[in-house]
Design an enzyme around this catalytic site. Sequence first.
Site, short mmCIF file in Angstrom:
data_model
loop_
_atom_site.label_atom_id
_atom_site.label_comp_id
_atom_site.label_asym_id
_atom_site.label_seq_id
_atom_site.Cartn_x
_atom_site.Cartn_y
_atom_site.Cartn_z
N LYS A 164 0.83 -1.21 0.00
CA LYS A 164 0.00 0.00 0.00
C LYS A 164 0.87 1.26 0.00
O LYS A 164 0.63 2.19 -0.77
CB LYS A 164 -0.91 -0.05 1.25
CG LYS A 164 -1.83 1.14 1.42
CD LYS A 164 -2.96 0.82 2.38
CE LYS A 164 -2.63 1.05 3.84
NZ LYS A 164 -2.50 2.46 4.23
N ARG A 222 3.04 5.98 -3.33
CA ARG A 222 4.17 6.81 -3.78
C ARG A 222 4.37 6.70 -5.29
O ARG A 222 4.60 7.71 -5.97
CB ARG A 222 5.43 6.40 -3.02
CG ARG A 222 5.37 6.87 -1.55
CD ARG A 222 6.21 6.00 -0.65
NE ARG A 222 6.34 6.52 0.70
CZ ARG A 222 5.46 6.32 1.70
NH1 ARG A 222 4.36 5.61 1.48
NH2 ARG A 222 5.67 6.81 2.90
N ARG A 254 -8.53 12.94 11.82
CA ARG A 254 -7.09 12.73 12.00
C ARG A 254 -6.29 14.04 11.90
O ARG A 254 -6.64 14.93 11.14
CB ARG A 254 -6.60 11.68 10.99
CG ARG A 254 -7.33 10.35 11.24
CD ARG A 254 -6.87 9.27 10.32
NE ARG A 254 -5.48 8.93 10.56
CZ ARG A 254 -4.80 8.09 9.78
NH1 ARG A 254 -5.38 7.55 8.73
NH2 ARG A 254 -3.55 7.81 10.05
N GLN A 274 4.75 9.72 6.62
CA GLN A 274 3.86 10.55 5.79
C GLN A 274 4.30 12.01 5.83
O GLN A 274 4.31 12.68 4.80
CB GLN A 274 2.42 10.40 6.28
CG GLN A 274 1.89 8.98 6.08
CD GLN A 274 0.53 8.76 6.70
OE1 GLN A 274 -0.01 9.63 7.38
NE2 GLN A 274 -0.03 7.59 6.47
N ASP A 296 1.90 -0.49 12.07
CA ASP A 296 0.70 -1.05 11.43
C ASP A 296 0.46 -2.51 11.82
O ASP A 296 -0.61 -3.07 11.56
CB ASP A 296 0.82 -0.95 9.90
CG ASP A 296 0.72 0.51 9.44
OD1 ASP A 296 0.21 1.36 10.21
OD2 ASP A 296 1.18 0.81 8.32
N ARG A 303 -7.53 -2.72 9.72
CA ARG A 303 -6.57 -3.60 10.43
C ARG A 303 -7.20 -4.25 11.66
O ARG A 303 -6.80 -5.34 12.06
CB ARG A 303 -5.31 -2.81 10.79
CG ARG A 303 -4.59 -2.30 9.53
CD ARG A 303 -3.10 -2.11 9.70
NE ARG A 303 -2.58 -1.31 8.60
CZ ARG A 303 -2.25 -1.78 7.39
NH1 ARG A 303 -2.37 -3.05 7.11
NH2 ARG A 303 -1.81 -0.96 6.44
C1 S3P Z 1 2.50 5.11 6.12
C2 S3P Z 1 3.07 5.54 7.29
C3 S3P Z 1 2.53 5.25 8.61
C4 S3P Z 1 1.54 4.08 8.55
C5 S3P Z 1 0.57 4.19 7.42
C6 S3P Z 1 1.29 4.26 6.09
C7 S3P Z 1 3.13 5.50 4.84
O1 S3P Z 1 1.84 6.39 9.10
O2 S3P Z 1 0.84 3.94 9.78
O3 S3P Z 1 -0.31 3.07 7.39
O4 S3P Z 1 2.78 4.93 3.79
O5 S3P Z 1 4.01 6.38 4.86
P1 S3P Z 1 2.64 7.62 9.78
O6 S3P Z 1 3.59 8.15 8.79
O7 S3P Z 1 1.57 8.61 10.13
O8 S3P Z 1 3.30 7.03 10.98
#
Ligand code: S3P
Length: 428
Positions: free
Chosen positions: A22, A27, A121, A166, A315, A388
């Site tokens: 995912k 990206r 969020r 993120q 996750d 999840r």
């Molecule tokens: C992700 C980063 C994580 C993760 C999310 C996917 C990503 O979140 O929990 O499911 O693809 O960069 P955070 O960057 O908020 O920790």
Amino acid sequence: MSEQLVRPARTLQGSLVLPGDKSISHRYAMLAGLAEGTTRLSNFSTGADPHSSLACMAALGATVENKGTHIEVIGTGGEFRQPTVDLDCGNSGSTMRMLSGLIAAHPHTFTLIGDHSLTLRPMERIRKPLSLMGVKMDLVDGHAPITIHGGPLTAIDFDTPIPSAQVKTAVLFAGLQASGTTSLSESVRTRDHSEHALRAFGATLRRDQDRLSIPGGQKLHAIDATVPGDMSSAAFFLCAALLFPDSNLILDSLGMNPTRSALLDVVTALGARIKVLNLEEHHGEVIGTIQINAAPSALTTPFKIDGALTAQLIDELPVLSAIAPYTGTGISFRDAKELRIKESDRIALVAKNLKAMGAEFTEYEDGLDIPGNQQLHGATIDSGTDHRIAMAFAIAALRAEGDTLIDGAEAAAISFPEFFTHLETLTD
Ligand code: S3P
């Protein structure tokens, strides 16, 4: 809301190729949309979230087509157009946060919206660095809907206060299009798919220990890529394999990026025997085939997850919590406050559902202590519309006494629509 019945199983055996990761799919979709040329992506995630990213790319002027064997994205050559619709990120925090960085340099007004969970969020974490770069970004009480008034960006030096891939990605994507060299440091190393993806699409960036730097004004070119299988989806079956002494599972073409594969060390400590049958690298991502069997654990104290390990397993904590009562020693995790602001308050929902199944545990603000050697019973599980949680408790149900009903099971489709079908095929 759909319900799914899960019956106790006797074993778990078989082989599987997981749909594309995912995080990597998001990206690749975004960078393909910005790049010049036609990108072809095989094994793209089947989850709803990365498809939200693709739909946003189409709204921004890219041409996105599902060709059956692959997804084709004809990029905008670095020039997103003014969308005529709101950019709908659905349930996807990754789409909303990373896209904000990607579009910020473009001279248009963008509105980013999401579903109820996404609207709860926190988004201030991206507004902060992006406004330092010169973006005007309006939030509603720190949340979506987000309005971005895009325009020229200036490079920044930024230290991320929270470990978040993120946020890191939003800064890198904006930095790629800023004037000057943007640099960023993270206190805890988070998943590095953005760094690999940016390089794959032709960008230059440097890492010196904890500091990343990316020169601005760079152009991207299209790629052909196969997305590695999703380790966070594999996690459900890897944890399920631990529950049965004669389990045997082979996972082919699995993404084994070191920033994502800490789970393999955890399940090994908890008693799994893992063989790596093959290992390759594509566009900086490690892909392998692994075989897993269960074996008696040598642990004598609860397995403790905290600090950097918590960030790496963020996750996977729901499914590790769901199987913890069946392990010999139990699992204890801390430093996981972030889990309370994911698609749901995952600590509260794990606690609620463990309780429904009769487990003993102690809840903390930033984690849980879950003792091992417990027998759970079937129950009705509240997914809280969180993918999840729905899948984690389907795994706990495999070793419970009696049947379990997962309420809101359709949430699995956010990341892994095929989950319940695979579960049925692999278990006996
Ligand atoms: C992700 C980063 C994580 C993760 C999310 C996917 C990503 O979140 O929990 O499911 O693809 O960069 P955070 O960057 O908020 O920790």
